[in-house]
Design a protein around this motif. Structure first.
Motif, PDB file in Angstrom:
ATOM      1  N   ILE A 219     -10.029   3.392  -4.483  1.00 41.17           N
ATOM      2  CA  ILE A 219      -9.747   2.107  -3.847  1.00 41.17           C
ATOM      3  C   ILE A 219      -8.396   2.254  -3.165  1.00 41.17           C
ATOM      4  O   ILE A 219      -7.391   2.552  -3.812  1.00 41.17           O
ATOM      5  CB  ILE A 219      -9.679   0.942  -4.864  1.00 41.17           C
ATOM      6  N   ALA A 220      -8.350   2.088  -1.851  1.00 37.09           N
ATOM      7  CA  ALA A 220      -7.113   2.281  -1.092  1.00 37.09           C
ATOM      8  C   ALA A 220      -6.832   1.054  -0.234  1.00 37.09           C
ATOM      9  O   ALA A 220      -7.747   0.520   0.410  1.00 37.09           O
ATOM     10  CB  ALA A 220      -7.223   3.528  -0.214  1.00 37.09           C
ATOM     11  N   VAL A 221      -5.574   0.599  -0.231  1.00 35.80           N
ATOM     12  CA  VAL A 221      -5.231  -0.577   0.559  1.00 35.80           C
ATOM     13  C   VAL A 221      -3.950  -0.340   1.356  1.00 35.80           C
ATOM     14  O   VAL A 221      -3.127   0.506   1.014  1.00 35.80           O
ATOM     15  CB  VAL A 221      -5.048  -1.829  -0.332  1.00 35.80           C
ATOM     16  N   SER A 222      -3.807  -1.114   2.420  1.00 36.68           N
ATOM     17  CA  SER A 222      -2.611  -1.048   3.257  1.00 36.68           C
ATOM     18  C   SER A 222      -2.588  -2.261   4.164  1.00 36.68           C
ATOM     19  O   SER A 222      -3.638  -2.855   4.452  1.00 36.68           O
ATOM     20  CB  SER A 222      -2.612   0.231   4.096  1.00 36.68           C
ATOM     21  N   ALA A 223      -1.404  -2.617   4.611  1.00 37.58           N
ATOM     22  CA  ALA A 223      -1.290  -3.693   5.590  1.00 37.58           C
ATOM     23  C   ALA A 223      -1.282  -3.149   7.011  1.00 37.58           C
ATOM     24  O   ALA A 223      -1.440  -3.912   7.965  1.00 37.58           O
ATOM     25  CB  ALA A 223      -0.011  -4.499   5.339  1.00 37.58           C
ATOM     26  N   THR A 224      -1.130  -1.821   7.146  1.00 33.58           N
ATOM     27  CA  THR A 224      -0.885  -1.286   8.487  1.00 33.58           C
ATOM     28  C   THR A 224      -1.693  -0.045   8.854  1.00 33.58           C
ATOM     29  O   THR A 224      -1.513   0.490   9.935  1.00 33.58           O
ATOM     30  CB  THR A 224       0.615  -0.922   8.628  1.00 33.58           C
TER      31      THR A 224
END
Length: 405
Positions: free
Chosen positions: A184-189
């Motif tokens: 599971i990978a997240v980022s705002a950019t």
């Protein structure tokens, strides 16, 4: 390069629809790109809950590992404090392992805990010891990656890529006791979200999915203002000159609410703080003043203590962990109206403000000045707006006139 963006359409993304997320992505790896404050941390928590739900009597929790990696130690500490409270009651033992950890027997520590919170560099150094850690890698079934855009960093990106690849290539890790290794990978950019999803696909029967939202869907609608200034001297002098232009901007756009100012260096942070203390008078209630005085007792640095008395704080890597924690908590609790920090704070600490000001779009690196890349700018701008307090927010970018389009 830098343009005004006043697209204020508001489609409150808030947190993801949890029932939809859980029904669609129970077993697949997932990559999410979404603005700051839209609830990305909830996705990690949903994934952990899903993992706990799938355990039965034959699959004991101690036989599996969940790894969470974040690029900043402060962010790791924040997750550890929060998740230890939430998941310990469900039998999930949580441990934080970073460069600040004073531990000699990591094997025993990791063996006795199921949720390991760490940085890419620390996990890389531990898992290089293949003989000792091979069994621990074999047990990893859920790998959580915060700020996955770090993969684009020229230096640190390779470390993140290494630990992910090492985990994927561990023998027999793809499927054990009916559990598939899940990322599971997240980022705002992150921009190339499709490529990241393909990379994180570990089992073709369960291809990684990706979800992407735009700035139009941020929970707090954002007004972006780019101000270009002429300069005839060096970048160093330009940065100093911008300091004296902050006061009218804060008065015009803060509406008396918290302001967060990003500077490129530690010296710039402290200089900016010293100037604003002289230029701006902040009225503090008796309660706030007492709170500041009480917490200031934990700080030995007289310069920091003196600034706090005026309702202004600063934050950079040269401060101790205790000093950082104190000023962060004071700002988070509304005791400080102005907070000045280096750009790394945007990635590492969950702090936001009604007004964000980026003082200069250049930073000093390897004997010269460089422009912030798009990702760095978006990280700082993303700190504007607190969903629980604001319906609108403002981000101001101060740059050279030649850089304004």
């Amino acid at each position: 390069m830098y343009t005004n963006d006043n697209n204020n359409d508001q489609n409150c993304f808030s947190t993801f629809n949890t029932s939809d997320f859980r029904s669609k992505y129970n077993d697949n790896s997932v990559v999410v790109s979404s603005p700051t404050g839209s609830g990305k941390t909830v996705i990690f928590e949903l994934a952990i809950i899903r993992f706990l739900e799938t355990l039965d009597k034959s699959n004991h929790l101690q036989n599996f590992k969940i790894i969470y990696v974040a690029p900043i130690k402060t962010l790791c500490s924040e997750r550890h404090e929060d998740w230890e409270k939430k998941f310990t009651v469900h039998g999930l033992k949580c441990i934080e392992i970073t460069g600040d950890s004073e531990v000699t027997d990591y094997i025993s520590l990791i063996t006795n805990h199921q949720l390991i919170i760490t940085t890419p560099e620390k996990w890389d150094s531990l898992t290089k010891k293949c003989n000792e850690f091979n069994h621990q890698l074999y047990l990893v079934k859920l790998f959580l990656i915060d700020e996955v855009h770090l993969i684009n960093d020229g230096i640190r990106g390779a470390t993140l890529e290494t630990i992910v690849s090492r985990t994927k290539l561990t023998p027999k890790n793809s499927n054990i006791n009916n559990f598939t290794l899940r990322f599971i990978a997240v980022s705002a950019t992150v921009t190339n979200i499709e490529d990241i999803a393909k990379w994180l696909t570990n089992n073709q029967n369960y291809p990684a999915h990706y979800l992407k939202s735009t700035e139009d869907e941020r929970p707090v609608k954002l007004r972006k203002i780019v101000l270009g200034y002429n300069y005839k001297t060096s970048s160093f002098k330009f940065d100093i000159d911008l300091t004296y232009k902050l006061k009218p901007l804060i008065r015009q756009y803060s509406n008396g609410r918290p302001t967060l100012i990003f500077c490129s260096t530690r010296k710039s942070v402290e200089f900016t703080c010293s100037i604003l203390v002289k230029d701006i008078t902040i009225s503090l209630s008796d309660d706030k003043q007492r709170y500041i005085n009480e917490f200031s007792k934990e700080i030995n640095n007289n310069k920091i203590k003196e600034m706090l008395k005026f309702g202004i704080g600063f934050h950079h890597a040269g401060m101790s962990i205790k000093e950082k924690n104190v000023v962060e908590n004071l700002f988070r609790n509304g005791c400080l109206n102005i907070f000045i920090a280096t750009s790394t704070l945007a990635m590492g600490v969950n702090l936001s403000a009604h007004l964000i000001i980026i003082k200069s779009t250049e930073y000093y690196s390897f004997n010269g000045y460089k422009e912030y890349n798009e990702c760095q700018i978006l990280q700082m701008v993303g700190r504007a707006g607190r969903p629980q307090f604001d319906s609108t927010a403002t981000a101001i970018i101060m740059t050279k006139a030649s850089m304004k389009v």
